[in-house]
Design a protein around this motif. Structure first.
Motif, PDB file in Angstrom:
ATOM      1  N   ASN A 619      -4.799  19.317  -0.557  1.00 53.75           N
ATOM      2  CA  ASN A 619      -4.865  20.763  -0.373  1.00 53.75           C
ATOM      3  C   ASN A 619      -3.494  21.353  -0.652  1.00 53.75           C
ATOM      4  O   ASN A 619      -2.494  20.634  -0.710  1.00 53.75           O
ATOM      5  CB  ASN A 619      -5.378  21.129   1.021  1.00 53.75           C
ATOM      6  N   ARG A 620      -3.427  22.647  -0.802  1.00 56.07           N
ATOM      7  CA  ARG A 620      -2.211  23.293  -1.308  1.00 56.07           C
ATOM      8  C   ARG A 620      -1.080  23.330  -0.268  1.00 56.07           C
ATOM      9  O   ARG A 620       0.066  23.542  -0.640  1.00 56.07           O
ATOM     10  CB  ARG A 620      -2.548  24.712  -1.755  1.00 56.07           C
ATOM     11  N   GLU A 621      -1.413  23.112   1.009  1.00 55.15           N
ATOM     12  CA  GLU A 621      -0.390  23.186   2.053  1.00 55.15           C
ATOM     13  C   GLU A 621       0.263  21.831   2.342  1.00 55.15           C
ATOM     14  O   GLU A 621       1.479  21.741   2.530  1.00 55.15           O
ATOM     15  CB  GLU A 621      -0.996  23.738   3.356  1.00 55.15           C
ATOM     16  N   THR A 622      -0.542  20.766   2.394  1.00 50.62           N
ATOM     17  CA  THR A 622      -0.016  19.476   2.863  1.00 50.62           C
ATOM     18  C   THR A 622       0.207  18.458   1.754  1.00 50.62           C
ATOM     19  O   THR A 622       0.687  17.361   2.018  1.00 50.62           O
ATOM     20  CB  THR A 622      -0.979  18.869   3.893  1.00 50.62           C
ATOM     21  N   GLY A 623      -0.178  18.772   0.534  1.00 51.11           N
ATOM     22  CA  GLY A 623       0.044  17.834  -0.556  1.00 51.11           C
ATOM     23  C   GLY A 623      -1.183  16.990  -0.871  1.00 51.11           C
ATOM     24  O   GLY A 623      -2.316  17.360  -0.545  1.00 51.11           O
ATOM     25  N   THR A 624      -0.927  15.831  -1.466  1.00 46.97           N
ATOM     26  CA  THR A 624      -2.007  14.997  -1.986  1.00 46.97           C
ATOM     27  C   THR A 624      -1.854  13.566  -1.490  1.00 46.97           C
ATOM     28  O   THR A 624      -0.737  13.053  -1.410  1.00 46.97           O
ATOM     29  CB  THR A 624      -2.006  15.007  -3.525  1.00 46.97           C
ATOM     30  N   VAL A 625      -3.007  12.949  -1.174  1.00 42.83           N
ATOM     31  CA  VAL A 625      -3.034  11.522  -0.826  1.00 42.83           C
ATOM     32  C   VAL A 625      -4.075  10.847  -1.721  1.00 42.83           C
ATOM     33  O   VAL A 625      -5.229  11.254  -1.770  1.00 42.83           O
ATOM     34  CB  VAL A 625      -3.400  11.295   0.647  1.00 42.83           C
ATOM     35  N   ILE A 626      -3.614   9.809  -2.427  1.00 41.22           N
ATOM     36  CA  ILE A 626      -4.513   9.002  -3.251  1.00 41.22           C
ATOM     37  C   ILE A 626      -4.769   7.690  -2.508  1.00 41.22           C
ATOM     38  O   ILE A 626      -3.825   6.967  -2.189  1.00 41.22           O
ATOM     39  CB  ILE A 626      -3.914   8.720  -4.637  1.00 41.22           C
ATOM     40  N   HIS A 627      -6.046   7.440  -2.210  1.00 43.56           N
ATOM     41  CA  HIS A 627      -6.438   6.176  -1.575  1.00 43.56           C
ATOM     42  C   HIS A 627      -7.250   5.365  -2.579  1.00 43.56           C
ATOM     43  O   HIS A 627      -8.135   5.905  -3.239  1.00 43.56           O
ATOM     44  CB  HIS A 627      -7.348   6.422  -0.351  1.00 43.56           C
ATOM     45  N   PHE A 628      -6.975   4.094  -2.663  1.00 42.66           N
ATOM     46  CA  PHE A 628      -7.885   3.223  -3.402  1.00 42.66           C
ATOM     47  C   PHE A 628      -7.877   1.840  -2.773  1.00 42.66           C
ATOM     48  O   PHE A 628      -6.886   1.397  -2.187  1.00 42.66           O
ATOM     49  CB  PHE A 628      -7.571   3.180  -4.900  1.00 42.66           C
ATOM     50  N   TYR A 629      -9.051   1.189  -2.903  1.00 38.22           N
ATOM     51  CA  TYR A 629      -9.246  -0.141  -2.314  1.00 38.22           C
ATOM     52  C   TYR A 629      -9.797  -1.060  -3.397  1.00 38.22           C
ATOM     53  O   TYR A 629     -10.747  -0.713  -4.104  1.00 38.22           O
ATOM     54  CB  TYR A 629     -10.226  -0.063  -1.140  1.00 38.22           C
TER      55      TYR A 629
END
Length: 635
Positions: A619-629
């Motif tokens: 989201n535009r406030e907290t940034g980005t998290v990429i998860h992969f397994y």
């Protein structure tokens, strides 16, 4: 319901729904259904019921040429006919002969208002004369070739109301003319028992045709939905079965030809049913491709049956009727025998979808054998036996419908297996392409590092030598500029070489490679980074390469779009695999609006090739998290 007719209830049938089909989940209940059906059916072959008496053995039989004797002469005993006792069971039919049957029925207080029924099917013309003690003679008629509207008792079968003998014996004379076998049976009913029996018959036929109609509509829908010709053959086959019952049971005279009919369509329709049945089995089991000779022979025999039935219906008299009718019956018996044998053989050869076909054809063949045994006088009439063919036909139609559902189930499973195989082939192809691409990148990186890089290093060393030579002091400024330019080009070559193939990944492992790419990518731009990479040991080479490429691409996106100040990379072992998270505090994006660019698709593709899962939260406030397994063994 009339005494002697049990109510058969089948419950707890477990159906499971799948797209475009309803499939039976239990494999046991059809076998139980079949067992219950025959356990209930066979004891009834000689059964009886309250309110009815079998008076068959009170009759005597004789034969004459058609129309050669006057009925009253025979009734008074003035003819030369030699009557003999009726054997029961026995086939009394003699083709092109009048069958005469005579009896004297004694009074019975319990049967003062009695109905005389001849439960034999397809009696062409039945004339009956009753003579009471006062000499009164009453003539009545029934049968498939007499108008239904003229029958005294409006019933699909042949039945007559007995005159009131007022306590005296009644002389009965019957003349039967028919082209079908006659296993003569005579039943005397009480009035109330007859009404119950008639209502039970109506209820039975209502259930039978209602069930057949439901199966017809159900499979007709699938025939057009799935565009499978097996369903069309089955629908035509089932329609012929239902029409055959209408014809041989006498319902045709009641509803189709109340004014009488000139010809019998029974064998013609039955032959058509056999033809469509052969077509259904051949199409269903793919007989034409597996055993072409069997396909040709079965189609030829079934077609011959249709032609014989047509000739019999049109009264072409190419062959003697006494020969054609038994031949037609033999062909009709061959049909289910062929269905059953080819189904069993196919099942033994691994065609699992033939299992319900085997059950259905076993029931049909069994019911046909019982029906013909009764028709030709090998079994005594019974209330179950009277409807044995209808029971067999409905059971066959039901089980064949399940066979079609089974076919859809197996075809769906085969399609899914092929889809899985195709997907795995695609993955394997993509893996090989990635391996080829990585090998090509490694070769180009080696060229850049060993050849181009080495050449630039030699040039730089020569420039260093020139700066030490006082003879070129006037060119010192230009030489320094060339040295700086050479350093810049060498740095670009090294960076390009690292991007093409991280030699450090091959030499020092994933942890060192990730730390290197984080340092090279983020430090020059003043972005703080933190990494938890202690679990990045002992991973398969393909997994290490995928993780490195995904992190590399993610860092590229962060630098281009996120304007982040901090980046965190975490790698941990979890549930037999490796879980990776890449988090930044930059400008996020709306994942519901963005479909992702080429870089995101590349990252997701790397993960899916290794049967992993990929997920983005942003989201535009907290940034980005990429998860992969990515699943991988410990080691």
């Amino acid at each position: 319901m009339m005494p002697g007719y049990p109510l058969i209830m089948v419950s707890s049938l477990d159906f499971s729904e799948e797209p475009m089909t309803i499939l039976v989940s239990s494999r046991v209940w059809p076998i139980r259904f079949l067992a219950v059906l025959w356990v209930l059916l066979l004891p009834g072959c000689g059964g009886n019921a309250d309110g009815v008496r079998d008076i068959t053995r009170q009759f005597n039989v004789a034969y004459s040429e058609p129309g050669s004797l006057q009925p009253l002469t025979v009734l008074r005993g003035e003819s030369s006919l030699a009557f003999v006792p009726v054997k029961h069971p026995d086939n009394l039919a003699r083709f092109e002969k009048d069958i005469w049957l005579r009896a004297v029925l004694t009074p019975d207080s319990g049967f003062s208002k009695a109905i005389l029924e001849l439960p034999t099917y397809m009696l062409g013309k039945v004339d009956i004369w009753f003579q009471t003690a006062d000499g009164t003679v009453t003539h009545k008629q029934s049968g498939t070739y007499y108008p239904y509207v003229e029958r005294e008792i409006r019933n699909a079968g042949v039945a007559f109301r007995m005159p009131d003998g007022k306590g005296h014996p009644i002389h009965v004379l019957m003349r039967i003319y028919t082209g079908a076998p006659v296993n003569f049976t005579a039943l005397l009913w009480q009035e109330d028992a007859w009404q119950n029996y008639s209502h039970a018959n109506r209820a039975w036929y209502g259930l039978f045709f209602g069930g057949m109609l439901a199966l017809f509509v159900y499979n007709l829908f699938f025939a057009f939905s799935l565009k499978d010709t097996s369903f069309l053959y089955y629908v035509a086959y089932m329609a012929c079965l239902a029409l055959s019952v209408v014809l041989y049971s006498g319902l045709a005279e009641e509803f189709l030809w109340p004014q009488g009919k000139e010809v019998s369509w029974v064998l013609m329709v039955a032959a058509l049913g056999s033809f469509f049945g052969v077509g259904f089995v051949n199409q269903f089991l793919d007989v034409r491709k597996r055993w072409n000779y069997l396909y040709l022979i079965s189609t030829l025999v079934a077609g011959t049956g249709v032609l014989l039935g047509l000739g019999l219906t049109l009264d072409l008299q190419v062959l003697n009727v006494s020969f054609i009718v038994p031949l037609m019956h033999s062909i009709l018996l061959l049909g289910p025998a062929y269905y059953l044998s080819v189904s069993v053989y196919s099942y033994l050869r691994g065609v699992r979808q033939a299992r319900f076909l085997i059950l259905g054809m076993s029931v049909l063949l069994g019911s046909l054998v019982l029906y013909y045994m009764a028709t030709y006088g090998y079994l005594v009439h019974g209330f179950y036996l009277h409807h044995v063919l209808e029971m067999g036909l409905f059971s066959d139609a039901l089980l064949l419908s399940l066979a079609l559902s089974d076919r859809v189930k197996f075809l769906t499973e085969e399609k899914r297996a092929l889809d899985r195989k195709y997907a795995e082939m695609q993955k394997q192809f993509s893996r090989e392409m990635i391996n080829i691409e990585e090998a090509e990148k490694k070769r180009h990186a080696s060229i850049l590092h060993d050849s181009v890089g080495h050449g630039l290093l030699v040039i730089k060393q020569q420039l260093d030598a020139l700066t030490k030579d006082k003879a070129h002091s006037t060119m010192d400024h230009s030489i320094q500029a060339l040295k700086k330019q050479c350093d810049d080009v060498m740095h670009e070559v090294r960076s390009l070489s690292h991007e093409l193939h991280p030699h450090i990944l091959s030499n020092l492992g994933l942890k060192a490679a990730l730390e290197s790419v984080l340092k090279r990518s983020l430090d020059p731009r003043g972005i703080t980074w933190l990494a938890n990479l202690e679990a990045a040991q002992g991973l398969p080479k393909a997994v290490e390469t995928a993780i490195y490429r995904i992190v590399q691409e993610a860092l590229s996106n962060i630098i281009k779009y996120a304007s982040a100040s901090e980046v965190f990379v975490s790698l941990e072992r979890l549930h037999g695999g490796v879980n990776v998270a890449i988090k930044d505090d930059g400008n996020g994006f709306d994942t519901s609006e963005s479909r992702g660019g080429l870089g995101l698709k590349m990252m997701k593709g790397h993960v899916e090739l290794l049967s992993g899962t990929f997920h983005i939260e942003s989201n535009r406030e907290t940034g980005t998290v990429i998860h992969f397994y990515i699943p991988c063994p410990e080691g």
